[in-house]
Design a protein around this motif. Sequence first.
Motif, mmCIF file in Angstrom:
data_model
loop_
_atom_site.group_PDB
_atom_site.id
_atom_site.type_symbol
_atom_site.label_atom_id
_atom_site.label_comp_id
_atom_site.label_asym_id
_atom_site.label_seq_id
_atom_site.Cartn_x
_atom_site.Cartn_y
_atom_site.Cartn_z
ATOM 1 N N TYR A 1 23.662 -58.904 51.067
ATOM 2 C CA TYR A 1 24.197 -58.193 50.255
ATOM 3 C C TYR A 1 23.255 -57.208 49.479
ATOM 4 O O TYR A 1 22.112 -57.299 49.428
ATOM 5 C CB TYR A 1 24.473 -59.286 49.082
ATOM 6 C CG TYR A 1 23.579 -59.720 48.044
ATOM 7 C CD1 TYR A 1 23.456 -59.035 46.866
ATOM 8 C CD2 TYR A 1 22.772 -60.939 48.230
ATOM 9 C CE1 TYR A 1 22.232 -59.399 45.919
ATOM 10 C CE2 TYR A 1 21.792 -61.065 47.434
ATOM 11 C CZ TYR A 1 21.832 -60.553 46.019
ATOM 12 O OH TYR A 1 20.787 -61.007 45.197
ATOM 13 N N GLU B 1 26.438 -65.111 42.750
ATOM 14 C CA GLU B 1 27.148 -65.657 41.644
ATOM 15 C C GLU B 1 26.325 -65.686 40.489
ATOM 16 O O GLU B 1 26.574 -65.471 39.379
ATOM 17 C CB GLU B 1 27.749 -66.823 42.118
ATOM 18 C CG GLU B 1 28.401 -67.867 40.940
ATOM 19 C CD GLU B 1 28.784 -69.155 41.430
ATOM 20 O OE1 GLU B 1 29.721 -69.700 40.889
ATOM 21 O OE2 GLU B 1 28.034 -69.621 42.395
ATOM 22 N N GLU C 1 37.696 -58.401 52.477
ATOM 23 C CA GLU C 1 38.280 -59.626 53.232
ATOM 24 C C GLU C 1 38.865 -58.945 54.508
ATOM 25 O O GLU C 1 38.874 -59.839 55.494
ATOM 26 C CB GLU C 1 39.578 -60.005 52.185
ATOM 27 C CG GLU C 1 38.994 -60.799 51.012
ATOM 28 C CD GLU C 1 38.205 -59.907 50.065
ATOM 29 O OE1 GLU C 1 37.861 -60.645 48.976
ATOM 30 O OE2 GLU C 1 38.343 -58.876 50.005
ATOM 31 N N ILE D 1 34.618 -64.423 40.650
ATOM 32 C CA ILE D 1 33.853 -65.255 41.443
ATOM 33 C C ILE D 1 34.093 -64.724 43.198
ATOM 34 O O ILE D 1 33.283 -64.811 44.010
ATOM 35 C CB ILE D 1 34.180 -66.803 41.475
ATOM 36 C CG1 ILE D 1 33.306 -67.543 42.421
ATOM 37 C CG2 ILE D 1 35.641 -66.985 41.907
ATOM 38 C CD1 ILE D 1 31.913 -67.820 41.998
ATOM 39 N N LYS D 2 35.281 -64.061 43.210
ATOM 40 C CA LYS D 2 35.733 -63.536 44.426
ATOM 41 C C LYS D 2 34.454 -62.461 45.028
ATOM 42 O O LYS D 2 34.292 -62.234 46.240
ATOM 43 C CB LYS D 2 37.071 -62.708 44.356
ATOM 44 C CG LYS D 2 37.539 -61.885 45.407
ATOM 45 C CD LYS D 2 38.876 -61.252 45.049
ATOM 46 C CE LYS D 2 39.583 -60.405 46.093
ATOM 47 N NZ LYS D 2 39.040 -59.117 46.182
ATOM 48 N N GLN D 3 33.722 -61.864 44.066
ATOM 49 C CA GLN D 3 33.093 -60.936 44.450
ATOM 50 C C GLN D 3 31.795 -61.682 45.038
ATOM 51 O O GLN D 3 30.806 -60.877 45.631
ATOM 52 C CB GLN D 3 32.546 -59.921 43.259
ATOM 53 C CG GLN D 3 33.704 -59.076 42.884
ATOM 54 C CD GLN D 3 33.500 -58.435 41.598
ATOM 55 O OE1 GLN D 3 33.115 -58.898 40.640
ATOM 56 N NE2 GLN D 3 33.631 -57.155 41.583
ATOM 57 N N ALA D 4 31.622 -62.869 44.784
ATOM 58 C CA ALA D 4 30.220 -63.404 45.189
ATOM 59 C C ALA D 4 30.468 -63.943 46.688
ATOM 60 O O ALA D 4 29.441 -64.546 47.242
ATOM 61 C CB ALA D 4 29.970 -64.592 44.256
ATOM 62 N N TYR D 5 31.382 -63.659 47.190
ATOM 63 C CA TYR D 5 31.745 -64.248 48.657
ATOM 64 C C TYR D 5 31.296 -62.884 49.598
ATOM 65 O O TYR D 5 32.116 -61.866 49.300
ATOM 66 C CB TYR D 5 33.138 -64.730 48.972
ATOM 67 C CG TYR D 5 33.458 -66.120 48.141
ATOM 68 C CD1 TYR D 5 33.346 -67.219 49.188
ATOM 69 C CD2 TYR D 5 33.750 -66.280 47.168
ATOM 70 C CE1 TYR D 5 33.536 -68.386 48.733
ATOM 71 C CE2 TYR D 5 33.918 -67.622 46.632
ATOM 72 C CZ TYR D 5 33.836 -68.464 47.455
ATOM 73 O OH TYR D 5 34.266 -69.939 47.111
ATOM 74 N N VAL E 1 31.535 -66.418 52.991
ATOM 75 C CA VAL E 1 30.822 -67.505 52.290
ATOM 76 C C VAL E 1 30.288 -67.324 51.019
ATOM 77 O O VAL E 1 29.941 -66.220 50.794
ATOM 78 C CB VAL E 1 29.738 -67.998 53.218
ATOM 79 C CG1 VAL E 1 30.250 -68.550 54.565
ATOM 80 C CG2 VAL E 1 28.695 -66.923 53.511
ATOM 81 N N LEU E 2 30.055 -68.107 50.231
ATOM 82 C CA LEU E 2 29.820 -67.885 48.681
ATOM 83 C C LEU E 2 28.251 -68.085 48.678
ATOM 84 O O LEU E 2 27.622 -68.841 49.337
ATOM 85 C CB LEU E 2 30.124 -69.051 47.972
ATOM 86 C CG LEU E 2 29.649 -69.099 46.543
ATOM 87 C CD1 LEU E 2 30.451 -68.155 45.638
ATOM 88 C CD2 LEU E 2 30.154 -70.551 45.735
ATOM 89 N N ASN E 3 27.937 -66.799 48.168
ATOM 90 C CA ASN E 3 26.368 -66.603 48.047
ATOM 91 C C ASN E 3 26.073 -66.933 46.541
ATOM 92 O O ASN E 3 26.363 -66.324 45.602
ATOM 93 C CB ASN E 3 26.017 -65.178 48.229
ATOM 94 C CG ASN E 3 24.587 -64.826 48.306
ATOM 95 O OD1 ASN E 3 23.960 -64.942 47.124
ATOM 96 N ND2 ASN E 3 24.041 -64.283 49.463
ATOM 97 N N LEU E 4 25.307 -67.911 46.305
ATOM 98 C CA LEU E 4 24.799 -68.543 44.878
ATOM 99 C C LEU E 4 24.202 -67.419 44.128
ATOM 100 O O LEU E 4 24.313 -67.525 42.941
ATOM 101 C CB LEU E 4 24.146 -69.875 45.193
ATOM 102 C CG LEU E 4 25.026 -70.949 45.582
ATOM 103 C CD1 LEU E 4 23.912 -72.243 45.880
ATOM 104 C CD2 LEU E 4 26.168 -71.195 44.811
#
Length: 407
Positions: A126, A96, A79, A115-119, A90-93
């Motif tokens: 990644y 996730e 962050e 879910i924080k870790q998927a951003y 941004v969220l990476n599906l």
Amino acid sequence: MKAEIISVGTELILGNTLNTNAHYISQGLTENGIEVLFHTSVLDDNKLLKSVINIALDRVDLLIFTGGLGPTGDDMTKEIISETLNLPLVLNLEIEKNIENYFRKSHRTMPKNNIKQAYIPKDSKYLKNDIGTAPGVYIEYNDKIIILLPGPPQEMKTMLDNYAIPLIKQEDIIKTKTINTVGIGESQLEMELKDIIENETNVNIATYAKMGNVDIRLVNKGKSEEKVDAELDRVLKSIEDRISEYIYSHENLSIEETLFNILKEKNMKIAFCESCTGGLITSKFTKIPGVSQVLDRGIVTYSNDSKIEELSVSKSLIDKYGAVSEEVALAMAKGLLEKTNTDICLSTTGIAGPTSGRETQPIGLVYIGIASKEQAFVKKLMLSGDRETIQNRASIKAFDELRKILK
């Protein structure tokens, strides 16, 4: 490429956790042609971390972070980097889905905070985490490379080796050779090799002191593998010619691993009887996988009674010469040899401190007895340091004496 390794975590600063990650990353980068200039550790503090990021961006090409990628509120590395670089998260599906699958395989429900870790920062890549939930991140920013790795060492090592290094590996061929020495101090070793080190322009030569031994690391890089190897071999030979009596391995092995390999090659069995080292020699030896092939037993014969009962050392010998003596050390090794179906036995007896009962037996006096079917002798040592240091040095010397006899 110039690099800085930045370790994030209050536990590192307070000394609660040993920073093994920085050591491992440094080795990996060096072996792949990347020069590490700085190691930085920083508290879990947003303001301090931001300052560290800006300083590193100003002085190196590659920034590698470890720690602070977890799902909790104090895991803020990603962050703060996102904020500092002005790259929105941004969220990476795909990430996730990977995290959800990780929990599903463990028959657990994914907590919401994971879910924080998927951003990840916008336009970054990644790095897959094969054994945990926190993915790594690879960012290219203004001709800089920024890599975020998880803090748990096994997760970090797997990700670094499998995914990060292939992305940043340099074109130069990097090769290293290690010379393991024992029985000579770092300062004396440097004096012995001073002219070689000063006159060598291609191969980097560095010494690294450890407890009881010194490693010499040779590093060379270039475009031609044949030339790199030839230069390393040339320097290696010049060092061997100078200090061959102190070299015990070129395989980056411990002295006890070297002894194990010799015993295994010769199909020999060994046993230890320890007094002043209190089982340390046996303990070090049994850390080696497969040691049961060569080790018969290790016993701690600390008291006089145990020496008499377990090793058949005569009471009159102890009364005459004392438990810490050449005569008793030899009798201990011989007694164990007679009692066991082994090829060689080693004993230790000495004064590890911090006090000594007699002026004639100063702290650091240690006798090592070695007996085989062909020969038996005693090595007298005068060691310095506190109790633990004396015990460690005695154990290393014991392994080295055995190595020299068997070779």
